[in-house]
Design a protein around this motif. Structure first.
Motif, PDB file in Angstrom:
ATOM      1  N   ARG A   5     -65.464  85.500  22.624  1.00 28.00           N
ATOM      2  CA  ARG A   5     -64.699  84.581  21.784  1.00 28.00           C
ATOM      3  C   ARG A   5     -65.093  83.126  21.996  1.00 28.00           C
ATOM      4  O   ARG A   5     -65.122  82.343  21.044  1.00 28.00           O
ATOM      5  CB  ARG A   5     -63.194  84.747  22.062  1.00 28.00           C
ATOM      6  N   LEU A   6     -65.408  82.751  23.224  1.00 27.94           N
ATOM      7  CA  LEU A   6     -65.681  81.345  23.536  1.00 27.94           C
ATOM      8  C   LEU A   6     -67.124  80.937  23.292  1.00 27.94           C
ATOM      9  O   LEU A   6     -67.421  79.754  23.125  1.00 27.94           O
ATOM     10  CB  LEU A   6     -65.316  81.060  24.993  1.00 27.94           C
ATOM     11  N   GLY A   7     -68.036  81.926  23.312  1.00 29.64           N
ATOM     12  CA  GLY A   7     -69.440  81.599  23.163  1.00 29.64           C
ATOM     13  C   GLY A   7     -70.059  81.181  24.485  1.00 29.64           C
ATOM     14  O   GLY A   7     -69.385  81.104  25.519  1.00 29.64           O
ATOM     15  N   PRO A   8     -71.354  80.897  24.486  1.00 30.87           N
ATOM     16  CA  PRO A   8     -72.071  80.641  25.734  1.00 30.87           C
ATOM     17  C   PRO A   8     -71.859  79.259  26.327  1.00 30.87           C
ATOM     18  O   PRO A   8     -72.128  79.045  27.511  1.00 30.87           O
ATOM     19  CB  PRO A   8     -73.539  80.830  25.334  1.00 30.87           C
ATOM     20  N   ALA A   9     -71.395  78.300  25.534  1.00 36.24           N
ATOM     21  CA  ALA A   9     -71.372  76.914  26.002  1.00 36.24           C
ATOM     22  C   ALA A   9     -70.124  76.557  26.808  1.00 36.24           C
ATOM     23  O   ALA A   9     -70.166  75.669  27.654  1.00 36.24           O
ATOM     24  CB  ALA A   9     -71.508  75.958  24.819  1.00 36.24           C
ATOM     25  N   ARG A  10     -69.019  77.241  26.538  1.00 36.05           N
ATOM     26  CA  ARG A  10     -67.785  76.877  27.222  1.00 36.05           C
ATOM     27  C   ARG A  10     -67.707  77.525  28.610  1.00 36.05           C
ATOM     28  O   ARG A  10     -68.245  78.597  28.850  1.00 36.05           O
ATOM     29  CB  ARG A  10     -66.569  77.268  26.390  1.00 36.05           C
ATOM     30  N   VAL A  11     -67.004  76.846  29.488  1.00 38.24           N
ATOM     31  CA  VAL A  11     -66.871  77.267  30.885  1.00 38.24           C
ATOM     32  C   VAL A  11     -65.820  78.364  31.006  1.00 38.24           C
ATOM     33  O   VAL A  11     -64.742  78.283  30.395  1.00 38.24           O
ATOM     34  CB  VAL A  11     -66.460  76.061  31.758  1.00 38.24           C
ATOM     35  N   ILE A  12     -66.125  79.375  31.803  1.00 31.65           N
ATOM     36  CA  ILE A  12     -65.134  80.398  32.152  1.00 31.65           C
ATOM     37  C   ILE A  12     -65.076  80.514  33.668  1.00 31.65           C
ATOM     38  O   ILE A  12     -66.073  80.812  34.323  1.00 31.65           O
ATOM     39  CB  ILE A  12     -65.474  81.772  31.550  1.00 31.65           C
ATOM     40  N   GLY A  13     -63.904  80.233  34.220  1.00 29.15           N
ATOM     41  CA  GLY A  13     -63.666  80.411  35.644  1.00 29.15           C
ATOM     42  C   GLY A  13     -62.835  81.651  35.881  1.00 29.15           C
ATOM     43  O   GLY A  13     -61.991  82.016  35.047  1.00 29.15           O
ATOM     44  N   ILE A  14     -63.064  82.310  37.003  1.00 29.54           N
ATOM     45  CA  ILE A  14     -62.397  83.578  37.291  1.00 29.54           C
ATOM     46  C   ILE A  14     -61.695  83.528  38.644  1.00 29.54           C
ATOM     47  O   ILE A  14     -62.293  83.120  39.651  1.00 29.54           O
ATOM     48  CB  ILE A  14     -63.420  84.738  37.306  1.00 29.54           C
TER      49      ILE A  14
END
Length: 205
Positions: A96-105
């Motif tokens: 949903r967010l695409g490759p450019a946005r940051v995802i922290g886990i």
């Protein structure tokens, strides 16, 4: 990503003008990431706040991360999202967010979870709690040995969280933490800018 990661308490989010003032103080003090953490269901206020915080973070060349809510991050044009253990899966969030946005886990005290998140495409890994936390008093406890092991295992930024202060944070940075997260330690301080600066100094020693 390196430095202070300041996380807003929900109580502060209920007062948008105060939220913006407090966040700007944290940014002036050196916060590099801001996490908008609002557990209420006031969608209109939350969206307005995220958009205003995104503009504010851009002025200070910082990143805005939304806690848990991928849809809110997209609508508010935040830089990314932070996902807990019971939130949307990393695969779904990335789609949903695409490759450019940051995802922290959130990885808590699990090296295996950190490894899986890294292999799954996370942008940073959050470990903790390292100390007793007023924000999450029942959080699982992470250790310096865990932090060192994850540091050896990954090149991704590692965020340490949980009861961390400028007085106890140095060993975490020395063990490999790239980010130190704080909620009450920053936004609960009488002088937010000074508190943020004290955290930021941990990375300039």
């Amino acid at each position: 990503m390196r430095g202070l990661y300041a996380i807003t308490p929900t109580s502060l989010c209920l007062d948008p003008p105060r939220l913006l003032d407090a966040t700007e103080s944290a940014l002036r003090g050196g916060a590099r990431l801001i996490q908008y953490r609002d557990k209420t269901d006031d969608d209109t206020r939350r969206l307005s706040s995220v958009r205003a915080l995104r503009a504010l973070c851009d002025r200070y060349r910082a990143r805005l991360i939304v806690n848990d809510d991928v849809d809110l991050a997209l609508r508010g044009d935040a830089h990314g999202v932070h996902l807990g253990l019971e939130d949307l899966s990393l695969i779904e969030a990335r789609a949903r967010l695409g490759p450019a946005r940051v995802i922290g886990i959130t990885c808590q005290d699990s090296a295996a979870r950190a490894r899986a998140a890294g292999e799954g495409g996370a942008d940073y890994l959050a470990l903790g709690a390292f100390f007793a936390s007023r924000t999450k008093p029942d959080a699982r406890h992470a250790t310096l040995d865990l932090l060192r092991a994850v540091r050896i295992d990954t090149s991704l930024p590692i965020c340490a969280i949980g009861g961390i202060t400028p007085a106890n944070g140095a060993p975490l940075v020395d063990a490999g933490a790239d980010l130190i997260a704080a909620v009450d330690g920053v936004f609960g301080a009488a002088d937010i800018e000074t508190a943020a600066r004290d955290y930021a100094r941990l990375f300039g020693r």
